[in-house]
Scaffold this motif. Structure first.
Motif, mmCIF file in Angstrom:
data_model
loop_
_atom_site.group_PDB
_atom_site.id
_atom_site.type_symbol
_atom_site.label_atom_id
_atom_site.label_comp_id
_atom_site.label_asym_id
_atom_site.label_seq_id
_atom_site.Cartn_x
_atom_site.Cartn_y
_atom_site.Cartn_z
ATOM 1 N N LYS A 347 -13.517 -9.194 -23.696
ATOM 2 C CA LYS A 347 -14.041 -9.578 -25.001
ATOM 3 C C LYS A 347 -14.183 -11.094 -25.104
ATOM 4 O O LYS A 347 -15.210 -11.623 -25.536
ATOM 5 C CB LYS A 347 -13.077 -9.087 -26.079
ATOM 6 C CG LYS A 347 -13.750 -8.291 -27.176
ATOM 7 C CD LYS A 347 -12.736 -7.948 -28.247
ATOM 8 C CE LYS A 347 -12.995 -6.566 -28.810
ATOM 9 N NZ LYS A 347 -11.969 -6.115 -29.734
ATOM 10 N N LYS A 351 -17.565 -13.132 -25.725
ATOM 11 C CA LYS A 351 -17.740 -13.993 -26.897
ATOM 12 C C LYS A 351 -18.067 -15.421 -26.483
ATOM 13 O O LYS A 351 -18.908 -16.086 -27.098
ATOM 14 C CB LYS A 351 -16.479 -13.958 -27.762
ATOM 15 C CG LYS A 351 -16.378 -12.667 -28.557
ATOM 16 C CD LYS A 351 -15.150 -12.642 -29.437
ATOM 17 C CE LYS A 351 -15.079 -11.311 -30.183
ATOM 18 N NZ LYS A 351 -13.802 -11.139 -30.872
ATOM 19 N N HIS A 366 -18.652 -2.226 -35.030
ATOM 20 C CA HIS A 366 -18.130 -3.182 -36.008
ATOM 21 C C HIS A 366 -17.528 -4.419 -35.350
ATOM 22 O O HIS A 366 -17.401 -5.456 -35.970
ATOM 23 C CB HIS A 366 -17.030 -2.532 -36.844
ATOM 24 C CG HIS A 366 -17.535 -1.445 -37.720
ATOM 25 N ND1 HIS A 366 -17.797 -0.189 -37.248
ATOM 26 C CD2 HIS A 366 -17.837 -1.436 -39.026
ATOM 27 C CE1 HIS A 366 -18.238 0.557 -38.228
ATOM 28 N NE2 HIS A 366 -18.274 -0.171 -39.326
ATOM 29 N N ALA A 367 -17.138 -4.263 -34.076
ATOM 30 C CA ALA A 367 -16.493 -5.371 -33.371
ATOM 31 C C ALA A 367 -17.337 -6.649 -33.405
ATOM 32 O O ALA A 367 -16.787 -7.741 -33.400
ATOM 33 C CB ALA A 367 -16.209 -4.972 -31.927
ATOM 34 N N GLU A 370 -16.580 -9.373 -36.121
ATOM 35 C CA GLU A 370 -15.386 -10.214 -36.148
ATOM 36 C C GLU A 370 -15.772 -11.682 -36.278
ATOM 37 O O GLU A 370 -16.768 -12.127 -35.725
ATOM 38 C CB GLU A 370 -14.552 -9.984 -34.873
ATOM 39 C CG GLU A 370 -13.811 -8.670 -34.921
ATOM 40 C CD GLU A 370 -13.291 -8.237 -33.558
ATOM 41 O OE1 GLU A 370 -13.200 -9.084 -32.664
ATOM 42 O OE2 GLU A 370 -12.995 -7.030 -33.413
ATOM 43 N N GLU A 371 -14.925 -12.376 -37.014
ATOM 44 C CA GLU A 371 -15.287 -13.728 -37.409
ATOM 45 C C GLU A 371 -15.495 -14.666 -36.219
ATOM 46 O O GLU A 371 -16.367 -15.518 -36.236
ATOM 47 C CB GLU A 371 -14.192 -14.285 -38.314
ATOM 48 C CG GLU A 371 -14.727 -15.164 -39.412
ATOM 49 C CD GLU A 371 -13.618 -15.497 -40.388
ATOM 50 O OE1 GLU A 371 -13.305 -16.689 -40.492
ATOM 51 O OE2 GLU A 371 -13.065 -14.563 -40.995
ATOM 52 N N ASP A 372 -14.672 -14.465 -35.188
ATOM 53 C CA ASP A 372 -14.776 -15.386 -34.055
ATOM 54 C C ASP A 372 -15.902 -15.011 -33.096
ATOM 55 O O ASP A 372 -16.035 -15.575 -32.024
ATOM 56 C CB ASP A 372 -13.443 -15.437 -33.298
ATOM 57 C CG ASP A 372 -13.098 -14.087 -32.696
ATOM 58 O OD1 ASP A 372 -13.673 -13.072 -33.152
ATOM 59 O OD2 ASP A 372 -12.265 -14.033 -31.780
ATOM 60 N N CYS A 373 -16.710 -14.044 -33.496
ATOM 61 C CA CYS A 373 -17.827 -13.668 -32.636
ATOM 62 C C CYS A 373 -19.054 -14.475 -33.069
ATOM 63 O O CYS A 373 -19.731 -14.135 -34.037
ATOM 64 C CB CYS A 373 -18.076 -12.170 -32.751
ATOM 65 S SG CYS A 373 -19.344 -11.572 -31.658
#
Ligand code: ADP
Ligand code: MG
Length: 667
Positions: A347, A351, A366-367, A370-373
């Motif tokens: 991951k 990213k 949904h992954a 995620e905010e850090d994506c």
């Protein structure tokens, strides 16, 4: 007392009851006022015992004929006989030993309950008991029924409401007076009063109408106000000649509708206004290839794109298909898959790459939200089967790009007029026809005596090299319920088929990686029959699956059954769908499915059958959570609310709504 006062201040509500209310999200006086009943009971006139028929719910005036006695057993059954001038009937109670003292021989009461056939005898089961005067009182009203949780009785709720109902005058009315007047609506306070204390059906209808109107009104106002937002400039992607060339060289020819949808999309993408388009097409109509070609347009033009799917199984399938597709057309692009079960280290790597790359393809669940994506240079966002995603999630992903083009794909047949109102600016492309080599699915509606025949039929199909799905509503057996479950069913089938046919099972409780493995063995390996829950409902594509057998079909909604059926008939051989009705009622509803394979027709018939009488029935909004409103049943109210919203030009009123909507109303 104020609207904001704690419910503890209401007479009759103590700490314990308050806790029970809190577990349902009811904390304040206002909450309890807005906690509406979900149904109303109208108690019937008293009828003769002789006229009681199986399955009916009756009130009879009966004299207790014997001392109620126990009939042992775990459920502590109490039995007695009652009689009137016309006849006698047995009455039974479970787990209510104290009833014995309440019902003395020779006393007369009204018994209200359901008549069931036990053995070959009619019984009045678990009836409510009233004395005669009491009954004529309750009969005069419609009696609201609230969603109860342990510790809150219906009576208690009613009493509490009586204490505070006058405060409904203080609840803010979100509909402008001018609209209340011109539409002849109830005030909000009146509507709330009538929903809790109606005298007749008409009260409920008018009150509900008013509340639904307000929900739609606010919702549409929000859309209207959002329209005013300034768009960033969109990204011009003009690789359309290349993409059209590719689309003409596929090993199948795009249908007319696929082609015109693709054209719509490509022309949207080559202007600097960000695309906002809904691609609507029934299951199996071929939306995916249109999505892939749109992603190709982005990549070829130097931009990244993301396709979001609601399940990992579906995301993985898209990922594999996309890689195949790009290989076949000899396009070298990087494709990433990001789901909940992607390994952590993997991951991080993905990213990292996504935050730098430009013309990537990303598939995910949904992954990807995620905010850090961080999605660098994101130019196109596609959501598949969008009704599974909430509005919020969609907004999050849209914010990841500067102002990416947006395509949402859906098989939910929402009438066009509705979708225009609901989706506001979203333009709609429709795929109406199925790919040409598609042979219509043959349907059968059967009872359980047909199972053996079905298994033999499946055997024949497997011998031809085809595969079968069998869907059960449950994963594990559940006590007391006679419903098929995946575990038991798979084992029974393994015994039945011996080793000739390989049976596997799939359900939502499995780890995603395990699910993917099983799907892969079904699609590419030697699994012949997949016994599954509805996890296979959305989007899964296995071309040589030709049989779909659905157990306990009576337990599913028609739309869902139609989605399930869409898992077969995807290749060029004849496919079959077997609906097993395990009860003997409800055939009429299921017959709709055997008459047509058309999702629109089915949705409409379903609606017609359920009828608008089902006032507090299933709210099939799916996409947007309304408290009461139902976008299908209440389409007419939606239209009226929409007319009123578009008529409002007064700046003061508009700014009031800006305030209201900012207070993060739950809409
Ligand atoms: P859905 O619209 O339900 O997402 P899919 O995109 O999964 O449907 O398409 C269903 C199947 O039809 C896929 O196997 C796909 O490869 C095939 N297909 C799509 N378009 C065509 C076409 N024009 N001709 C033949 N087969 C097609
Ligand atoms: Mg699909």
């Amino acid at each position: 007392m104020e609207l904001s006062s704690s419910i503890l201040e209401i007479k009759g509500i103590g700490e314990k009851t308050a806790k029970a209310f809190e577990s349902k999200g009811v904390y304040t006086v206002k909450d309890i006022l807005l906690n509406f009943p979900y149904n109303y009971i109208k108690y019937p006139e008293i009828s003769n015992i002789n006229d009681a028929s199986e399955g009916s719910t009756v009130a009879v005036l009966g004299r207790v004929l014997n001392v109620p006695y126990n009939r042992g057993g775990r459920l502590k059954q109490v039995i007695l006989r009652i009689g009137d001038d016309t006849g006698n009937i047995t009455v039974s109670y479970f787990n209510m030993p104290y009833i014995k003292n309440a019902l003395k021989v020779g006393t007369v009461h009204v018994f209200y309950g359901q008549v069931k056939k036990i053995g070959n005898q009619l019984q009045l089961t678990q009836p409510k008991v009233f004395d005669e005067a009491e009954y004529s009182d309750v009969k005069a009203y419609l009696n609201p029924v609230y969603h109860l949780s342990t510790g809150i009785s219906n009576n208690l709720t009613k009493k509490a409401l009586k204490e505070v109902i006058s405060l409904s005058d203080k609840i803010e009315d979100y509909i402008p007076d001018s609209v209340i007047l011109s539409r002849n609506l109830l005030t909000k306070a009146d509507a709330i009063r009538l929903l809790h204390f109606p005298k007749c059906d008409d009260d409920i209808i008018r009150a509900r109408y008013r509340m639904v109107f307000e929900e739609f009104f606010l919702f549409l106002m929000k859309i209207e106000l959002n329209k005013g937002n300034i768009y960033h400039n969109g990204i011009i992607m003009d690789s359309l000649d290349y993409v059209k060339g590719i689309s003409a060289s596929l090993d199948f020819k795009l249908t007319k509708d696929q082609e015109s949808s693709l054209n719509d999309i490509l022309s949207d993408m080559c202007t600097d206004v960000p695309m906002q388009r809904l691609l609507q097409g029934d299951v199996g109509s071929g939306k995916t290839i249109v999505a892939f070609l749109s992603m190709l347009n982005a990549s070829k033009s130097g931009y990244g794109s993301v396709l979001m799917a609601p399940t990992e199984v579906l995301a993985t399938q898209h990922y594999n298909n996309l890689i195949d597709f790009l290989n076949r057309i000899n396009y070298s692009g990087t494709v990433y898959l990001l789901t909940g079960s992607t390994k952590k280290s993997e991951k991080l790597k993905i990213k990292e790459a996504l935050s730098k790359e430009t013309d990537y393809f990303l598939i995910g669940t949904h992954a990807v939200l995620e905010e850090d994506c961080i999605l660098n240079n994101l130019g196109l966002v596609i959501t598949d089967e969008q009704h599974r995603f909430g509005v919020k999630q969609r907004e999050t992903i849209n914010e990841k790009g500067l102002s990416p083009h947006i395509l949402v794909m859906s098989a939910t047949p929402i009438p066009r007029t509705l979708s225009i109102i609901l989706y506001g600016d979203l333009k709609v492309s429709l795929i109406k026809t199925m790919p040409q080599n598609r042979i219509p699915i043959k349907n059968a509606l059967v009872d359980i005596s047909y199972r053996k025949t079905a298994y033999e039929f499946i055997r024949k199909e497997v011998q031809k090299g085809n595969k079968a799905y069998i869907v059960c509503p449950m994963v594990e057996p559940s006590e007391g319920l006679d419903i098929c479950d995946v575990n038991t069913y798979a084992n029974t089938l393994r015994d039945y088929f011996n080793d000739d046919i390989k049976v596997q099972m799939l359900h939502g409780k499995m780890k995603p990686s395990e699910k993917n493995k099983i799907m892969d063995e079904f699609k590419n390996g030697d699994t012949d029959v997949l016994v599954s829950t509805t996890v296979i409902e959305v989007g899964v594509d296995v071309k040589n699956a030709t049989v779909m057998m659905i157990e306990n079909a009576e337990r599913f909604g028609l739309a869902q059954l139609h989605q399930l059926r869409g898992r077969v008939g995807r290749g060029d051989s004849q496919s079959y769908c077997i609906f097993v009705n395990c009860k003997d009622n409800d055939n009429k509803r299921l017959e709709i499915l055997t008459k047509s394979n058309d999702g629109f027709y089915i949705a409409n018939e379903d609606l017609r059958l359920r009828g608008p009488g089902d006032m507090f029935g299933v709210r099939q909004s799916g996409e947007i959570d309304f408290l009461m409103a139902d976008i299908y049943n209440d389409a007419e109210i939606l239209k009226e609310a929409s007319e009123e919203v578009s008529r409002i030009k007064n700046a003061a009123i508009i700014s009031r709504y800006k305030d209201i909507l900012q207070q993060s109303l739950n809409i």
